[in-house]
Design an enzyme around this catalytic site. Structure first.
Site, short mmCIF file in Angstrom:
data_model
loop_
_atom_site.label_atom_id
_atom_site.label_comp_id
_atom_site.label_asym_id
_atom_site.label_seq_id
_atom_site.Cartn_x
_atom_site.Cartn_y
_atom_site.Cartn_z
N CYS A 186 0.83 -1.21 0.00
CA CYS A 186 0.00 0.00 0.00
C CYS A 186 0.87 1.25 0.00
CB CYS A 186 -0.92 -0.02 1.24
SG CYS A 186 -1.94 1.44 1.42
N CYS A 189 -0.35 4.12 2.18
CA CYS A 189 -0.10 3.91 3.61
C CYS A 189 1.36 4.12 3.96
CB CYS A 189 -0.48 2.49 4.02
SG CYS A 189 -2.04 1.92 3.35
N ASP A 190 2.26 3.62 3.13
CA ASP A 190 3.65 3.49 3.54
C ASP A 190 4.64 4.35 2.75
OD1 ASP A 190 2.87 1.68 5.46
OD2 ASP A 190 3.07 -0.03 4.12
C1 FAD Z 1 0.44 -4.33 4.21
C2 FAD Z 1 -0.69 -3.35 4.39
C3 FAD Z 1 -0.46 -2.16 5.06
C4 FAD Z 1 -1.50 -1.26 5.22
N1 FAD Z 1 -1.25 -0.11 5.90
C5 FAD Z 1 -2.24 0.77 6.09
C6 FAD Z 1 -2.02 1.99 6.82
O1 FAD Z 1 -0.91 2.26 7.27
N2 FAD Z 1 -3.08 2.82 6.96
C7 FAD Z 1 -4.32 2.56 6.46
O2 FAD Z 1 -5.24 3.37 6.65
N3 FAD Z 1 -4.56 1.43 5.77
C8 FAD Z 1 -3.56 0.53 5.57
N4 FAD Z 1 -3.80 -0.60 4.85
C9 FAD Z 1 -5.13 -0.82 4.31
C10 FAD Z 1 -6.07 -1.28 5.44
O3 FAD Z 1 -5.46 -2.35 6.10
C11 FAD Z 1 -7.42 -1.69 4.89
O4 FAD Z 1 -7.98 -0.64 4.13
C12 FAD Z 1 -8.38 -2.01 6.03
O5 FAD Z 1 -7.83 -2.99 6.88
C13 FAD Z 1 -9.72 -2.50 5.51
O6 FAD Z 1 -10.51 -2.81 6.60
P1 FAD Z 1 -11.75 -3.81 6.50
O7 FAD Z 1 -12.31 -3.84 7.88
O8 FAD Z 1 -12.63 -3.44 5.39
O9 FAD Z 1 -11.16 -5.22 6.10
P2 FAD Z 1 -9.86 -6.13 6.48
O10 FAD Z 1 -8.92 -5.36 7.32
O11 FAD Z 1 -9.46 -6.62 5.18
O12 FAD Z 1 -10.53 -7.22 7.37
C14 FAD Z 1 -11.40 -8.17 6.84
C15 FAD Z 1 -11.86 -9.09 7.93
O13 FAD Z 1 -12.87 -9.96 7.43
C16 FAD Z 1 -12.64 -11.25 7.92
N5 FAD Z 1 -13.32 -12.19 7.03
C17 FAD Z 1 -13.06 -12.47 5.73
N6 FAD Z 1 -13.90 -13.43 5.29
C18 FAD Z 1 -14.70 -13.75 6.34
C19 FAD Z 1 -15.74 -14.69 6.52
N7 FAD Z 1 -16.14 -15.50 5.53
N8 FAD Z 1 -16.35 -14.76 7.74
C20 FAD Z 1 -15.97 -13.94 8.75
N9 FAD Z 1 -14.98 -13.03 8.63
C21 FAD Z 1 -14.36 -12.96 7.44
C22 FAD Z 1 -11.13 -11.38 7.98
O14 FAD Z 1 -10.74 -12.41 8.86
C23 FAD Z 1 -10.76 -10.00 8.49
O15 FAD Z 1 -10.83 -9.97 9.88
C24 FAD Z 1 -2.78 -1.53 4.68
C25 FAD Z 1 -3.01 -2.73 4.01
C26 FAD Z 1 -1.98 -3.63 3.86
C27 FAD Z 1 -2.23 -4.94 3.14
#
Ligand code: FAD
Length: 362
Positions: A186, A189-190
């Protein structure tokens, strides 16, 4: 998945799907029996306050990233005692990174896993039941909805889908080892951490070009490594990237190893030229993998409206999906912003939409 941290508030749950179905037939298939068993159809005076009964929940949240935890926070503070299923990546995507410096409220930054632990702690404080289970099947054609995990069957008056997305990675052990230590998925982010450094970006689509251009704000040189001799990106993005003086190109090549250590960061990548077969070591201080994202929405395919990649379509500006009572938030419905704070924001929306929807039903 086994539950490494069983919650003290766990309700007695039927052992198997068949038992649940027999005890609590879905509304719509056996109306009278279902109505008697279903807390939402009993007169208000007879109704239990809110919360779980025989696997029934007013709100079931799928996902434990910023979107899921924020939805659960709002739903639990609205006294809806949500059940949150954490899925196979408890804490979501931020658990695979180190410093998060753009989530408001942490002036010194915070480690991704620590931020997610705090979010879990906060939702539990207000009565959210978090379970380390993943939904493997959902039935959205019955009321209440049915959510099956490998361990249990739950019935949900409303469902909040916060299953996020998975950044596609190269699948190299060294990439996994150095993720957050010089390897990132990302740039938004980084990128900030790579001021005055030279970085490599892997990919050839629009996202890779956008990220390469973004990184030129910080890095002194951005080298795009692409496995073909032409880009997949749109013409306009290609033109912009080709015209930028800080962007260099390595064609027909794949990264086979990231060299470096967690202590010292990334030092180089090992490249393999697919045309000539030659291997080389390319010095760099950072590696950004920009080969796309896959929303975790497979179990909803054919039932929830999605775009061609699998991002759930919502009725903007709300979080409503095409199925009444199902709400979507976070990266699972957001192909554009994909940030922790935007995920949290839409999680708030989903909980408020669910709460209002329940009020109308009652
Ligand atoms: C390496 C990396 C670094 C990042 N750094 C940053 C940063 O510094 N700042 C920032 O703002 N964003 C950052 N991001 C982006 C950020 O992590 C995402 O935008 C954010 O986490 C999205 O949140 P979310 O809750 O939509 O989903 P996710 O964080 O993707 O979480 C999804 C959840 O759904 C669960 N899940 C999936 N399928 C199922 C199922 N069938 N049943 C039950 N649960 C399920 C998973 O276990 C997980 O807990 C980064 C991303 C990455 C990959």
């Amino acid at each position: 998945m086994s539950d490494p941290e069983p919650t003290a508030t766990a309700v007695a749950e039927p052992p198997a799907a068949a038992a649940t179905a027999a005890a609590n037939p879905p509304v719509g298939t056996e109306p009278a029996a279902a109505a008697a068993a279903d807390p939402t159809t009993r007169p208000a005076a007879e109704r239990e306050p809110v919360g779980a009964r025989d696997g029934f929940h007013r709100v079931v949240v799928l996902g434990s990233g910023p979107a899921g935890f924020t939805a659960a926070l709002y739903a639990s503070r609205a006294d809806l005692a949500p059940l949150l299923l954490e899925g196979n990546q408890p804490g979501g995507q931020l658990t695979i990174t180190t410093d998060v410096e753009n989530y408001p409220g942490f002036p010194d930054g915070i480690l991704g896993p620590e931020l997610m632990d705090k979010m879990r702690e906060q939702v539990r404080r207000f009565g959210t039941e978090c379970k380390f289970e993943a939904a493997v099947e959902v039935d959205l054609d019955v009321r209440p909805f049915v959510v099956r995990t490998d361990e249990n069957v739950y019935r949900a008056q409303t469902l909040i889908v916060a299953t996020g997305a998975t950044a596609k990675l190269l699948g190299l052990p060294s990439e996994e080892h150095l993720m957050g230590y010089g390897v990132s998925a990302c740039a938004t982010c980084d990128g900030f951490f790579f001021r005055d450094k030279e970085v490599v970006i892997v990919g050839g689509g629009d996202t890779a070009m956008e990220e390469a251009l973004f990184l030129t704000r910080y890095a002194t040189k951005v080298t795009v490594v692409h496995r073909r001799d032409e880009l997949r990106a749109s013409k306009i993005m290609q033109d912009r990237a080709f015209a930028h003086g800080k962007i260099a190109w390595v064609w027909n090549s794949v990264v086979t190893e990231v060299l470096g250590s967690r202590e010292g960061g990334v030092e180089a990548v090992r490249l393999h030229n697919k045309k000539t077969g030659a291997d080389s070591v390319f010095p760099t201080q950072g590696v950004f993998v920009a080969i796309g994202h896959q929303p975790n929405t497979e179990i909803f395919r054919g039932r929830l409206e999605m775009n061609d990649v699998g991002y759930i379509r919502v009725r903007e500006p709300t979080s409503r999906t095409n199925v009444d009572g199902v709400f979507a938030c976070g990266d699972a419905m957001d192909p554009i912003y994909r940030q922790a704070v935007t995920a949290a924001g839409t999680g708030c929306r989903a909980a408020m939409d669910a709460e209002r929807w329940i009020e109308v039903q009652d």
